[in-house]
Design a protein around this motif. Structure first.
Motif, PDB file in Angstrom:
ATOM      1  N   PHE A 116       0.826  -1.201   0.000  1.00  0.00           N
ATOM      2  CA  PHE A 116       0.000   0.000   0.000  1.00  0.00           C
ATOM      3  C   PHE A 116       0.866   1.260   0.000  1.00  0.00           C
ATOM      4  O   PHE A 116       0.560   2.245  -0.688  1.00  0.00           O
ATOM      5  N   GLN A 117       1.947   1.232   0.767  1.00  0.00           N
ATOM      6  CA  GLN A 117       2.858   2.382   0.801  1.00  0.00           C
ATOM      7  C   GLN A 117       3.460   2.637  -0.579  1.00  0.00           C
ATOM      8  O   GLN A 117       3.541   3.782  -1.042  1.00  0.00           O
ATOM      9  N   ALA A 118       3.869   1.557  -1.235  1.00  0.00           N
ATOM     10  CA  ALA A 118       4.462   1.693  -2.566  1.00  0.00           C
ATOM     11  C   ALA A 118       3.440   2.228  -3.564  1.00  0.00           C
ATOM     12  O   ALA A 118       3.764   3.067  -4.411  1.00  0.00           O
ATOM     13  N   ALA A 119       2.198   1.767  -3.461  1.00  0.00           N
ATOM     14  CA  ALA A 119       1.151   2.234  -4.377  1.00  0.00           C
ATOM     15  C   ALA A 119       0.931   3.735  -4.224  1.00  0.00           C
ATOM     16  O   ALA A 119       0.809   4.464  -5.227  1.00  0.00           O
ATOM     17  N   GLN A 120       0.899   4.210  -2.984  1.00  0.00           N
ATOM     18  CA  GLN A 120       0.726   5.647  -2.776  1.00  0.00           C
ATOM     19  C   GLN A 120       1.889   6.440  -3.339  1.00  0.00           C
ATOM     20  O   GLN A 120       1.698   7.479  -3.985  1.00  0.00           O
ATOM     21  N   GLU A 121       3.094   5.943  -3.107  1.00  0.00           N
ATOM     22  CA  GLU A 121       4.276   6.669  -3.578  1.00  0.00           C
ATOM     23  C   GLU A 121       4.326   6.740  -5.104  1.00  0.00           C
ATOM     24  O   GLU A 121       4.775   7.743  -5.673  1.00  0.00           O
ATOM     25  N   GLN A 122       3.834   5.674  -5.749  1.00  0.00           N
ATOM     26  CA  GLN A 122       3.937   5.594  -7.208  1.00  0.00           C
ATOM     27  C   GLN A 122       2.662   6.049  -7.925  1.00  0.00           C
ATOM     28  O   GLN A 122       2.631   6.081  -9.159  1.00  0.00           O
ATOM     29  N   GLY A 123       1.617   6.366  -7.182  1.00  0.00           N
ATOM     30  CA  GLY A 123       0.371   6.779  -7.815  1.00  0.00           C
ATOM     31  C   GLY A 123      -0.292   5.644  -8.558  1.00  0.00           C
ATOM     32  O   GLY A 123      -0.902   5.842  -9.625  1.00  0.00           O
ATOM     33  N   ARG A 124      -0.200   4.428  -7.986  1.00  0.00           N
ATOM     34  CA  ARG A 124      -0.811   3.242  -8.601  1.00  0.00           C
ATOM     35  C   ARG A 124      -1.810   2.632  -7.614  1.00  0.00           C
ATOM     36  O   ARG A 124      -2.203   3.271  -6.644  1.00  0.00           O
ATOM     37  N   TYR A 125      -2.193   1.382  -7.832  1.00  0.00           N
ATOM     38  CA  TYR A 125      -3.245   0.767  -7.027  1.00  0.00           C
ATOM     39  C   TYR A 125      -2.804  -0.545  -6.399  1.00  0.00           C
ATOM     40  O   TYR A 125      -1.848  -1.188  -6.853  1.00  0.00           O
ATOM     41  N   ALA A 126      -3.544  -0.928  -5.353  1.00  0.00           N
ATOM     42  CA  ALA A 126      -3.293  -2.188  -4.660  1.00  0.00           C
ATOM     43  C   ALA A 126      -4.624  -2.857  -4.336  1.00  0.00           C
ATOM     44  O   ALA A 126      -5.678  -2.216  -4.323  1.00  0.00           O
ATOM     45  N   ILE A 127      -4.547  -4.155  -4.075  1.00  0.00           N
ATOM     46  CA  ILE A 127      -5.711  -4.951  -3.662  1.00  0.00           C
ATOM     47  C   ILE A 127      -5.348  -5.665  -2.376  1.00  0.00           C
ATOM     48  O   ILE A 127      -4.309  -6.323  -2.291  1.00  0.00           O
ATOM     49  N   GLY A 128      -6.191  -5.513  -1.365  1.00  0.00           N
ATOM     50  CA  GLY A 128      -5.934  -6.101  -0.056  1.00  0.00           C
ATOM     51  C   GLY A 128      -6.397  -7.538   0.053  1.00  0.00           C
ATOM     52  O   GLY A 128      -6.947  -8.113  -0.886  1.00  0.00           O
ATOM     53  N   VAL A 129      -6.192  -8.111   1.249  1.00  0.00           N
ATOM     54  CA  VAL A 129      -6.495  -9.529   1.435  1.00  0.00           C
ATOM     55  C   VAL A 129      -7.057  -9.788   2.829  1.00  0.00           C
ATOM     56  O   VAL A 129      -6.758  -9.061   3.782  1.00  0.00           O
ATOM     57  N   ASP A 130      -7.870 -10.830   2.927  1.00  0.00           N
ATOM     58  CA  ASP A 130      -8.415 -11.377   4.171  1.00  0.00           C
ATOM     59  C   ASP A 130      -9.458 -10.487   4.831  1.00  0.00           C
ATOM     60  O   ASP A 130     -10.507 -10.949   5.222  1.00  0.00           O
ATOM     61  N   SER A 131      -9.169  -9.217   5.028  1.00  0.00           N
ATOM     62  CA  SER A 131     -10.125  -8.245   5.546  1.00  0.00           C
ATOM     63  C   SER A 131     -10.370  -7.190   4.477  1.00  0.00           C
ATOM     64  O   SER A 131      -9.625  -7.092   3.511  1.00  0.00           O
ATOM     65  N   ASP A 132     -11.410  -6.391   4.683  1.00  0.00           N
ATOM     66  CA  ASP A 132     -11.570  -5.198   3.857  1.00  0.00           C
ATOM     67  C   ASP A 132     -10.507  -4.214   4.325  1.00  0.00           C
ATOM     68  O   ASP A 132     -10.695  -3.479   5.287  1.00  0.00           O
ATOM     69  N   GLN A 133      -9.385  -4.208   3.639  1.00  0.00           N
ATOM     70  CA  GLN A 133      -8.258  -3.421   4.121  1.00  0.00           C
ATOM     71  C   GLN A 133      -8.400  -1.931   3.845  1.00  0.00           C
ATOM     72  O   GLN A 133      -7.634  -1.133   4.383  1.00  0.00           O
ATOM     73  N   SER A 134      -9.407  -1.550   3.068  1.00  0.00           N
ATOM     74  CA  SER A 134      -9.686  -0.123   2.966  1.00  0.00           C
ATOM     75  C   SER A 134     -10.309   0.379   4.270  1.00  0.00           C
ATOM     76  O   SER A 134     -10.293   1.582   4.543  1.00  0.00           O
ATOM     77  N   GLN A 135     -10.835  -0.550   5.077  1.00  0.00           N
ATOM     78  CA  GLN A 135     -11.323  -0.208   6.415  1.00  0.00           C
ATOM     79  C   GLN A 135     -10.250  -0.391   7.478  1.00  0.00           C
ATOM     80  O   GLN A 135     -10.064   0.469   8.334  1.00  0.00           O
ATOM     81  N   THR A 136      -9.533  -1.509   7.418  1.00  0.00           N
ATOM     82  CA  THR A 136      -8.537  -1.779   8.457  1.00  0.00           C
ATOM     83  C   THR A 136      -7.266  -0.949   8.269  1.00  0.00           C
ATOM     84  O   THR A 136      -6.505  -0.747   9.214  1.00  0.00           O
ATOM     85  N   GLU A 137      -7.017  -0.489   7.042  1.00  0.00           N
ATOM     86  CA  GLU A 137      -5.871   0.388   6.745  1.00  0.00           C
ATOM     87  C   GLU A 137      -6.392   1.663   6.081  1.00  0.00           C
ATOM     88  O   GLU A 137      -6.118   1.945   4.908  1.00  0.00           O
ATOM     89  N   PRO A 138      -7.161   2.475   6.806  1.00  0.00           N
ATOM     90  CA  PRO A 138      -7.825   3.624   6.183  1.00  0.00           C
ATOM     91  C   PRO A 138      -6.878   4.660   5.586  1.00  0.00           C
ATOM     92  O   PRO A 138      -7.286   5.431   4.708  1.00  0.00           O
ATOM     93  N   SER A 139      -5.626   4.694   6.036  1.00  0.00           N
ATOM     94  CA  SER A 139      -4.673   5.656   5.481  1.00  0.00           C
ATOM     95  C   SER A 139      -4.389   5.397   4.006  1.00  0.00           C
ATOM     96  O   SER A 139      -3.856   6.276   3.310  1.00  0.00           O
TER      97      SER A 139
END
Length: 388
Positions: free
Chosen positions: A282-305
């Motif tokens: 996720f950190q790399a995606a933000q730095e590069q202006g690209r996208y990521a897909i999380g796993v196991d949990s809804d990580q857009s909730q568990t990693e809101p940053s």
């Protein structure tokens, strides 16, 4: 009571959808989690091995609702390596036992092993005490230890996630990770061929390249990769897929380095199946202006940053497996020797769109994913479980 350990033939169960859904409770339809764990109080997420009496973390205790019943059932939790605070696999398992605490009034203790060598120690510690009605063993890496522990404690009931121990005092729970991974792969494949821009990221349709970052290179994580690659091919067989394994479920630095390399090579979407390591993606995606897909949990909730770069997550409802196993014990319906398998049809896995970016994904893309999900459930699409 059992007088001697008895090997039984594996019973395969596809849990009825209605039975399964009632276990989502506190976690909700999208709130689930990750991949690593040893004994400590509540959910403060340390990796140090300790044993403490607990009926939940301070946070969950303060938010607890009045229990609908009161039970004297006591549960032991042995988490996977990486421990609580991974915002993925272990945290999902904890949500399941917290839900059982709130709804049934059970109590529980937790163990967070710092190495695989501690799995048998904590399994035996719970079993030898004679105080636990159920010991939950979270993660495939506990299979070997439990193969030895369970027969030595025939009167102790266990449950195991992500592997099978064929004794009559172990209830096993498996997931069809490849099916959920197919869905997020289908999403990645469709979006990488389009000019998509939302949040802090964008795609480059001229490259048509995506990535996969795994944790430990084992058959279970290869199931995630295999399904993901099949879903990508469903969208477009010409898409290039870059892959890397960090060798750990708790090394964000290694995951970030792998992701940065992939983004530099043209990848615009990376799916991770690496537990707590995934924050590095996720950190790399933000730095590069690209996208990521999380796993196991809804990580857009568990990693809101990182909501602004998380397109979706492949949720795996480990919390419900834990909740259901505890509920069975509370109701006197424990089924040792059985294996419950949860896939798309049982809503044990799913592609959950990101809280921030989900609304930006077109209805055409979502309809395509709905269609491929139905095809998987009906058997028209046969999702592979291993990488060629």
């Amino acid at each position: 009571m059992r007088s001697t350990p008895r090997l039984t033939s594996k019973v395969s169960i596809d849990m009825d959808r209605r039975t399964f859904i009632k276990g989502t409770g506190i976690a909700g339809i999208t709130g689930l989690a990750g991949c690593t764990g040893g004994p400590s109080e509540g959910g403060d997420g340390g990796s140090e091995s300790t044993t403490t009496e607990s009926s939940g973390s301070e946070e969950t205790t303060s938010e607890s609702t009045e229990t609908s019943t009161s039970s004297d059932v006591n549960v032991g939790m042995v988490y996977a390596l990486g421990g609580l605070g991974d915002k993925s696999f272990n945290d999902a398992a904890q949500r399941g036992v917290v839900q059982a605490e709130e709804e049934f009034g059970i109590s529980y203790n937790e163990a967070q092993p710092s190495s695989a060598e501690e799995f048998p120690q904590f399994q035996r510690q719970f079993a030898q005490s004679g105080n636990y009605d159920l010991v939950c063993c979270i993660g495939f890496a506990q299979q070997s230890a439990l193969n030895n522990t369970a027969p030595n404690f025939p009167d102790q009931d266990f449950m195991l996630v992500d592997a099978v121990v064929e004794t009559d005092n172990v209830a096993n729970y498996l997931f069809r990770e490849e099916e959920g991974s197919f869905q997020v792969g289908h999403l990645a494949g469709l979006l990488t061929t389009q000019d998509f821009s939302a949040g802090e990221g964008s795609t480059n349709p001229d490259e048509m390249t995506v990535g996969f970052v795994g944790g430990v290179d084992v058959p279970l994580i290869r199931k995630f990769q295999a399904g993901y690659e099949a879903g990508i091919a469903e969208a477009n067989s010409d898409i290039e897929v870059l892959t890397a394994y960090t060798g750990s479920f708790s090394d964000p630095t290694a995951a970030k380095e792998a992701a940065l390399s992939m983004y530099d090579q043209g990848a615009d979407i990376i799916y991770h199946a690496s537990g707590a390591s995934g924050v590095g993606v996720f950190q790399a995606a933000q730095e590069q202006g690209r996208y990521a897909i999380g796993v196991d949990s809804d990580q857009s909730q568990t990693e809101p940053s990182y909501q602004d770069v998380i397109l979706a997550s492949m949720v795996k409802r480990v919390d419900t497996a834990v909740y259901e196993s505890v509920e069975n014990v509370v109701n006197g319906e424990y089924e040792g020797g059985s294996t419950v398998t949860l896939g798309l049809e049982q809503e044990g896995v799913a592609c959950v769109y990101g809280q921030s970016l989900g609304s930006e994904i077109s209805s055409d893309v979502k309809s395509s994913l709905d269609a491929s999900a139905e095809a998987i459930i009906s058997g028209d699409i046969d999702v592979p479980t291993s990488v060629e």
